[in-house]
Design a protein around this motif. Sequence first.
Motif, PDB file in Angstrom:
ATOM      1  N   ARG A   1      27.043  80.584  61.661  1.00 15.69           N
ATOM      2  CA  ARG A   1      25.847  79.920  61.140  1.00 15.69           C
ATOM      3  C   ARG A   1      25.764  80.119  59.635  1.00 15.69           C
ATOM      4  O   ARG A   1      25.973  81.227  59.135  1.00 15.69           O
ATOM      5  CB  ARG A   1      24.586  80.478  61.795  1.00 15.69           C
ATOM      6  N   PRO A   2      25.431  79.048  58.890  1.00 16.59           N
ATOM      7  CA  PRO A   2      25.304  79.189  57.437  1.00 16.59           C
ATOM      8  C   PRO A   2      24.032  79.920  57.058  1.00 16.59           C
ATOM      9  O   PRO A   2      23.018  79.869  57.761  1.00 16.59           O
ATOM     10  CB  PRO A   2      25.256  77.732  56.949  1.00 16.59           C
ATOM     11  N   GLY A   3      24.101  80.621  55.950  1.00 18.22           N
ATOM     12  CA  GLY A   3      22.934  81.345  55.452  1.00 18.22           C
ATOM     13  C   GLY A   3      23.177  81.816  54.030  1.00 18.22           C
ATOM     14  O   GLY A   3      24.139  81.382  53.374  1.00 18.22           O
ATOM     15  N   PHE A   4      22.317  82.717  53.571  1.00 15.80           N
ATOM     16  CA  PHE A   4      22.375  83.153  52.181  1.00 15.80           C
ATOM     17  C   PHE A   4      22.107  84.645  52.073  1.00 15.80           C
ATOM     18  O   PHE A   4      21.123  85.157  52.632  1.00 15.80           O
ATOM     19  CB  PHE A   4      21.334  82.402  51.343  1.00 15.80           C
ATOM     20  N   ASP A   5      22.990  85.344  51.378  1.00 14.64           N
ATOM     21  CA  ASP A   5      22.689  86.701  50.945  1.00 14.64           C
ATOM     22  C   ASP A   5      21.618  86.621  49.870  1.00 14.64           C
ATOM     23  O   ASP A   5      21.711  85.817  48.936  1.00 14.64           O
ATOM     24  CB  ASP A   5      23.938  87.362  50.339  1.00 14.64           C
ATOM     25  N   LEU A   6      20.593  87.454  49.987  1.00 14.52           N
ATOM     26  CA  LEU A   6      19.541  87.527  48.973  1.00 14.52           C
ATOM     27  C   LEU A   6      19.679  88.863  48.264  1.00 14.52           C
ATOM     28  O   LEU A   6      19.512  89.924  48.877  1.00 14.52           O
ATOM     29  CB  LEU A   6      18.166  87.398  49.628  1.00 14.52           C
ATOM     30  N   VAL A   7      20.002  88.798  46.990  1.00 16.02           N
ATOM     31  CA  VAL A   7      20.327  90.001  46.221  1.00 16.02           C
ATOM     32  C   VAL A   7      19.357  90.133  45.054  1.00 16.02           C
ATOM     33  O   VAL A   7      19.061  89.147  44.367  1.00 16.02           O
ATOM     34  CB  VAL A   7      21.781  89.938  45.697  1.00 16.02           C
ATOM     35  N   VAL A   8      18.865  91.334  44.837  1.00 14.69           N
ATOM     36  CA  VAL A   8      17.953  91.597  43.720  1.00 14.69           C
ATOM     37  C   VAL A   8      18.607  91.150  42.412  1.00 14.69           C
ATOM     38  O   VAL A   8      19.777  91.456  42.152  1.00 14.69           O
ATOM     39  CB  VAL A   8      17.581  93.087  43.661  1.00 14.69           C
ATOM     40  N   ALA A   9      17.852  90.400  41.615  1.00 17.37           N
ATOM     41  CA  ALA A   9      18.417  89.808  40.406  1.00 17.37           C
ATOM     42  C   ALA A   9      17.370  89.761  39.307  1.00 17.37           C
ATOM     43  O   ALA A   9      16.169  89.925  39.546  1.00 17.37           O
ATOM     44  CB  ALA A   9      18.915  88.398  40.693  1.00 17.37           C
ATOM     45  N   ALA A  10      17.847  89.533  38.090  1.00 20.60           N
ATOM     46  CA  ALA A  10      16.933  89.290  36.979  1.00 20.60           C
ATOM     47  C   ALA A  10      16.236  87.953  37.209  1.00 20.60           C
ATOM     48  O   ALA A  10      16.793  87.064  37.870  1.00 20.60           O
ATOM     49  CB  ALA A  10      17.707  89.259  35.661  1.00 20.60           C
ATOM     50  N   PRO A  11      15.016  87.779  36.697  1.00 16.57           N
ATOM     51  CA  PRO A  11      14.274  86.526  36.937  1.00 16.57           C
ATOM     52  C   PRO A  11      15.057  85.272  36.587  1.00 16.57           C
ATOM     53  O   PRO A  11      14.975  84.267  37.309  1.00 16.57           O
ATOM     54  CB  PRO A  11      13.042  86.688  36.050  1.00 16.57           C
ATOM     55  N   GLU A  12      15.842  85.312  35.503  1.00 17.89           N
ATOM     56  CA  GLU A  12      16.571  84.115  35.092  1.00 17.89           C
ATOM     57  C   GLU A  12      17.749  83.806  36.029  1.00 17.89           C
ATOM     58  O   GLU A  12      18.325  82.719  35.985  1.00 17.89           O
ATOM     59  CB  GLU A  12      17.073  84.258  33.656  1.00 17.89           C
ATOM     60  N   GLU A  13      18.129  84.761  36.888  1.00 20.07           N
ATOM     61  CA  GLU A  13      19.234  84.556  37.824  1.00 20.07           C
ATOM     62  C   GLU A  13      18.749  84.261  39.235  1.00 20.07           C
ATOM     63  O   GLU A  13      19.553  84.026  40.145  1.00 20.07           O
ATOM     64  CB  GLU A  13      20.129  85.794  37.850  1.00 20.07           C
ATOM     65  N   ALA A  14      17.451  84.258  39.434  1.00 18.77           N
ATOM     66  CA  ALA A  14      16.888  84.095  40.772  1.00 18.77           C
ATOM     67  C   ALA A  14      17.060  82.670  41.284  1.00 18.77           C
ATOM     68  O   ALA A  14      17.207  81.720  40.515  1.00 18.77           O
ATOM     69  CB  ALA A  14      15.410  84.475  40.771  1.00 18.77           C
ATOM     70  N   ALA A  15      17.053  82.530  42.607  1.00 14.63           N
ATOM     71  CA  ALA A  15      17.096  81.217  43.251  1.00 14.63           C
ATOM     72  C   ALA A  15      15.689  80.631  43.236  1.00 14.63           C
ATOM     73  O   ALA A  15      14.910  80.788  44.176  1.00 14.63           O
ATOM     74  CB  ALA A  15      17.619  81.346  44.679  1.00 14.63           C
ATOM     75  N   GLY A  16      15.347  80.009  42.130  1.00 13.23           N
ATOM     76  CA  GLY A  16      14.012  79.467  41.972  1.00 13.23           C
ATOM     77  C   GLY A  16      12.962  80.564  42.016  1.00 13.23           C
ATOM     78  O   GLY A  16      13.047  81.550  41.279  1.00 13.23           O
ATOM     79  N   ASP A  17      12.006  80.442  42.922  1.00 15.33           N
ATOM     80  CA  ASP A  17      10.938  81.433  43.049  1.00 15.33           C
ATOM     81  C   ASP A  17      11.175  82.354  44.242  1.00 15.33           C
ATOM     82  O   ASP A  17      10.230  82.976  44.748  1.00 15.33           O
ATOM     83  CB  ASP A  17       9.583  80.720  43.192  1.00 15.33           C
ATOM     84  N   SER A  18      12.421  82.458  44.709  1.00 11.77           N
ATOM     85  CA  SER A  18      12.748  83.333  45.841  1.00 11.77           C
ATOM     86  C   SER A  18      12.555  84.789  45.443  1.00 11.77           C
ATOM     87  O   SER A  18      13.071  85.229  44.416  1.00 11.77           O
ATOM     88  CB  SER A  18      14.186  83.108  46.298  1.00 11.77           C
ATOM     89  N   ARG A  19      11.830  85.550  46.276  1.00 15.26           N
ATOM     90  CA  ARG A  19      11.543  86.934  45.916  1.00 15.26           C
ATOM     91  C   ARG A  19      10.885  87.674  47.070  1.00 15.26           C
ATOM     92  O   ARG A  19      10.319  87.068  47.985  1.00 15.26           O
ATOM     93  CB  ARG A  19      10.583  86.971  44.726  1.00 15.26           C
ATOM     94  N   PHE A  20      10.970  88.982  46.996  1.00 13.85           N
ATOM     95  CA  PHE A  20      10.104  89.830  47.799  1.00 13.85           C
ATOM     96  C   PHE A  20       8.791  89.998  47.032  1.00 13.85           C
ATOM     97  O   PHE A  20       8.782  90.125  45.806  1.00 13.85           O
ATOM     98  CB  PHE A  20      10.736  91.203  48.020  1.00 13.85           C
ATOM     99  N   GLY A  21       7.658  90.024  47.760  1.00  8.45           N
ATOM    100  CA  GLY A  21       6.367  90.334  47.159  1.00  8.45           C
ATOM    101  C   GLY A  21       5.863  89.285  46.185  1.00  8.45           C
ATOM    102  O   GLY A  21       6.265  88.122  46.196  1.00  8.45           O
ATOM    103  N   GLY A  22       4.959  89.722  45.327  1.00  9.71           N
ATOM    104  CA  GLY A  22       4.340  88.823  44.365  1.00  9.71           C
ATOM    105  C   GLY A  22       3.218  88.004  44.992  1.00  9.71           C
ATOM    106  O   GLY A  22       2.668  88.344  46.037  1.00  9.71           O
ATOM    107  N   MET A  23       2.891  86.907  44.348  1.00  9.71           N
ATOM    108  CA  MET A  23       1.807  86.030  44.778  1.00  9.71           C
ATOM    109  C   MET A  23       2.333  84.978  45.745  1.00  9.71           C
ATOM    110  O   MET A  23       3.457  84.476  45.595  1.00  9.71           O
ATOM    111  CB  MET A  23       1.178  85.339  43.569  1.00  9.71           C
TER     112      MET A  23
END
Length: 281
Positions: A31-53
Amino acid sequence: MDPSTTLTALHEFCTERLGPELAHHFMKMARPGFDLVVAAPEEAAGDSRFGGMAMLEPGTPWPTCDGFPLSLLAVLDTDALPREWLGDLIPAGTGLLNFFFLDTGSEQCHEAAFEVAGKRPAFCTAPELAAVIAARSSHAVPAAPPARASVFAPVPWAASPGFAFPNQSFDLVLPDDLGPEAMEMRDTIMRGLYLEHDFPDWEQRPGALTAADIAFAWPVLSNSPPLPDGKELHQFQHLLQISGPYEWGLGADGGDMHWTIPTEALRTGDFSRAIPTPDYA
């Protein structure tokens, strides 16, 4: 690599280790999917994140259980994920997915949350203790959390595509009529063991997903997911796994948080049918 090229290389990898016939059936589980890795804001996948608003469309009510607000744990920006890897898995333009859960595992959690969760026979697995709310990217705005909801510091995620397989015998969706070779695989190779125990170079396979946090694909499980009675795992699609070291945690001894959804509901964008499937360590 693109998904087609990656699948071809992955098929060759499995064929060398399982033989052509079993590899053919085994590849059906990829099955296709995505590793989500902690990154600098400019390297993020759009607004993908843990926490926040939370990012909700105006007028969208904040999800609650018995009047008690759920807490925003993550946002997944599907518009920022490579469309060729998503295919028809989710409708185009799904936008931002907001993942909510009743917080009973952080230092911020309100004491009343335990009373709300304790009313459920299955603590932390009742559908009303979680919510997944989609918001079109062009309409979404930051939503202020209500009182008693926990708010966690945002941790941006970069996304890397790949393919995953079920990692435990209870995940296995091989049909029963593949013959003795497949049954031997079910009874031995997959008998409660991770695949890398049997394939020493399993983590070097093409398109491997190895991050602690994963979108779509298959979850990494220690225990059988708590699905509704009479439902099988192949009828559901994994949405998100949160396993990294964040302000929030699952249970006193740790664990991974998952959200799961019926496959047909995901393909039509009906995220109201998503359910929590936490995996306690």
